[in-house]
Scaffold this active site. Structure first.
Site, PDB file in Angstrom:
ATOM      1  N   ARG A 140     -12.113 -32.270  21.519  1.00 32.06           N
ATOM      2  CA  ARG A 140     -13.312 -31.510  21.872  1.00 32.06           C
ATOM      3  C   ARG A 140     -14.104 -32.315  22.894  1.00 32.06           C
ATOM      4  O   ARG A 140     -14.226 -33.542  22.769  1.00 32.06           O
ATOM      5  CB  ARG A 140     -14.172 -31.228  20.638  1.00 32.06           C
ATOM      6  CG  ARG A 140     -13.548 -30.250  19.649  1.00 32.06           C
ATOM      7  CD  ARG A 140     -13.454 -28.849  20.244  1.00 32.06           C
ATOM      8  NE  ARG A 140     -12.887 -27.884  19.300  1.00 32.06           N
ATOM      9  CZ  ARG A 140     -11.605 -27.564  19.228  1.00 32.06           C
ATOM     10  NH1 ARG A 140     -10.735 -28.163  20.052  1.00 32.06           N
ATOM     11  NH2 ARG A 140     -11.172 -26.667  18.359  1.00 32.06           N
ATOM     12  N   GLU A 169     -17.776 -25.220  28.611  1.00 29.21           N
ATOM     13  CA  GLU A 169     -16.620 -24.555  29.207  1.00 29.21           C
ATOM     14  C   GLU A 169     -16.955 -23.089  29.500  1.00 29.21           C
ATOM     15  O   GLU A 169     -17.316 -22.362  28.570  1.00 29.21           O
ATOM     16  CB  GLU A 169     -15.413 -24.649  28.268  1.00 29.21           C
ATOM     17  CG  GLU A 169     -14.954 -26.080  28.020  1.00 29.21           C
ATOM     18  CD  GLU A 169     -13.766 -26.172  27.066  1.00 29.21           C
ATOM     19  OE1 GLU A 169     -13.323 -25.109  26.557  1.00 29.21           O
ATOM     20  OE2 GLU A 169     -13.283 -27.283  26.822  1.00 29.21           O
ATOM     21  N   HIS A 188      -8.555 -26.013  29.458  1.00 35.09           N
ATOM     22  CA  HIS A 188      -8.303 -25.856  28.020  1.00 35.09           C
ATOM     23  C   HIS A 188      -6.964 -25.137  27.785  1.00 35.09           C
ATOM     24  O   HIS A 188      -6.890 -24.133  27.077  1.00 35.09           O
ATOM     25  CB  HIS A 188      -9.448 -25.072  27.363  1.00 35.09           C
ATOM     26  CG  HIS A 188      -9.651 -25.432  25.920  1.00 35.09           C
ATOM     27  ND1 HIS A 188     -10.883 -25.539  25.334  1.00 35.09           N
ATOM     28  CD2 HIS A 188      -8.762 -25.714  24.935  1.00 35.09           C
ATOM     29  CE1 HIS A 188     -10.766 -25.870  24.063  1.00 35.09           C
ATOM     30  NE2 HIS A 188      -9.473 -25.984  23.796  1.00 35.09           N
TER      31      HIS A 188
END
Length: 230
Positions: A140, A169, A188
Site C-alpha cells: 500500500r 491513486e 496498480h
C-alpha cells in the site's frame, strides 16, 4: 486473497531479477549509450550472491520467497509476527528493519496498511539503503512516507524505486515522484489483470464447492487474520 497473491508475487519476483541487472535504469538510445553501459555492466550486481529483504512476511512475501528458491539469493525478513521456528522452516534470516534496509540489494515491501503502519518507512530509513539498491512496493502506498521518499530519491540518484501503489491513486498532477528518473510508477497492476481474473473465479468456485461439501477451503479468510493482511 490467496489467488490474488500469486500475480503480485510473480510481479515482485520479476522486478527483483530485473533490478539486480539494472534493467529499470538502463536504456540504450544511441551508440554512445551502448558503449557507456557496456563498460559499466561489470559494476552491476547481477543475480548471484544477492541479498533480498522482505518487509513483512505474509502470503505474498512467502510466495516471493518460494520463487527465490530457484535463484542464488539470500533472503532476510523483518516481521515482528514471524516466529523463529517459522523463519527457520522457510529458510530466511530474521533481521531488524535497519539491518534489512542497510544490507539488502533489493528491498520489497509487503506490509498491510494499518493505523500503526501508516508512514512506517520514513526518509531516515531510506537513507540507510546501500548504494545502488532498489526498493519495490506492491503493498500500500501509505506505508511509505511519500514526500520523504521523493526527497531521498531526488538526493540519492543511485537508488531505484519501483512503485505499483501510491498513497493517492491516481496521483496528483504535481506529484514529485512522477518527475524523478530513478522512480518507476505502475498503475496498480501487480494484482490480477486480464486472464488472471480466471484464477480468482476458479478459487471462488473451489471455495464454494468445499463449503457446500461441509469442508474448509484452503482459500478461507479468517477474521483473526484480517488485521494483518496486506
Amino acid at each position: 486473497a490467496s489467488m490474488n497473491a500469486i500475480p503480485v508475487a510473480e510481479f515482485t519476483f520479476a522486478q527483483i531479477l530485473l533490478a539486480t541487472k539494472a534493467v529499470p535504469r538502463v536504456r540504450v538510445q544511441s551508440r554512445e549509450d551502448w558503449v557507456e553501459w557496456s563498460a559499466y555492466r561489470h559494476r552491476l550486481t547481477g543475480n548471484y550472491a544477492v541479498r533480498v529483504g522482505l518487509i513483512s512476511y505474509g502470503a505474498i512475501a512467502r510466495l516471493v520467497r518460494e520463487r527465490l528458491r530457484t535463484t542464488d539469493h539470500e533472503v532476510v525478513v523483518y516481521d515482528p509476527f514471524l516466529t523463529a521456528e517459522e523463519a527457520e522452516k522457510a529458510g530466511v534470516k530474521q533481521v531488524s528493519l535497519e539491518t534489512l534496509l542497510s544490507t539488502s540489494d533489493v528491498v520489497s515491501l509487503h506490509t498491510p496498511l494499518l493505523p500503526e503502519t501508516r508512514g512506517l518507512i520514513r526518509g531516515h530509513h531510506l537513507e540507510l539503503m546501500r548504494e545502488g539498491a532498489t526498493l519495490i512496493n506492491t503493498s500500500r502506498g501509505a506505508v511509505l512516507n511519500q514526500p520523504e521518499l521523493a526527497d531521498v530519491m531526488q538526493r540519492r540518484p543511485d537508488l531505484t524505486a519501483i512503485l505499483d501503489v501510491l498513497e493517492s491513486e491516481p496521483p496528483e498532477v504535481d506529484e514529485p515522484l512522477l518527475k524523478l528518473p530513478n522512480v518507476w510508477i505502475y498503475p496498480h497492476l501487480a494484482g490480477s489483470i486480464g486472464n488472471e481474473y480466471q484464477r480468482l473465479v476458479a478459487g471462488m468456485t473451489d471455495a464454494l464447492d468445499a463449503y457446500l461439501g461441509g469442508q474448509f477451503s484452503v482459500h478461507e479468510v479468517r477474521e483473526a487474520d484480517m488485521a494483518r493482511m496486506a
